[in-house]
Design a protein around this motif. Structure first.
Motif: not given
Length: 79
Positions: A60-79
């Motif tokens: 769950h630690g790695y899964a959560a980290a990957i999802v969190r990083e995915h969200e960060r990348h998605r957010h930065s692409r929108r800006m």
């Protein structure tokens, strides 16, 4: 019932986990991002992390980290 790890771990922990994703999982972040994008449409990050962990055998630690990083990348692409 298994209690999932929170997605809100420290930035230091996030950085350490992300730095090791490829070595630990055998897949690079862009591959994981594509897996998330092609996976079920969950509304919450916790649901995505649980699915990733269960479906792909990640901790769950790695899964959560990957999802969190995915969200960060998605957010930065929108800006």
């Amino acid at each position: 019932m298994e209690v999932p790890m929170s997605l809100s771990h420290s930035l230091e922990t996030q950085s350490k986990l992300i730095a090791r994703v490829t070595d630990i999982t055998g897949r690079a972040l862009p591959e994981w991002f594509q897996t998330i994008d092609n996976g079920p449409s969950f509304l919450r990050c916790e649901e995505r992390a649980n699915w990733l962990a269960q479906e792909h055998g990640l901790s769950h630690g790695y899964a959560a980290a990957i999802v969190r990083e995915h969200e960060r990348h998605r957010h930065s692409r929108r800006m």
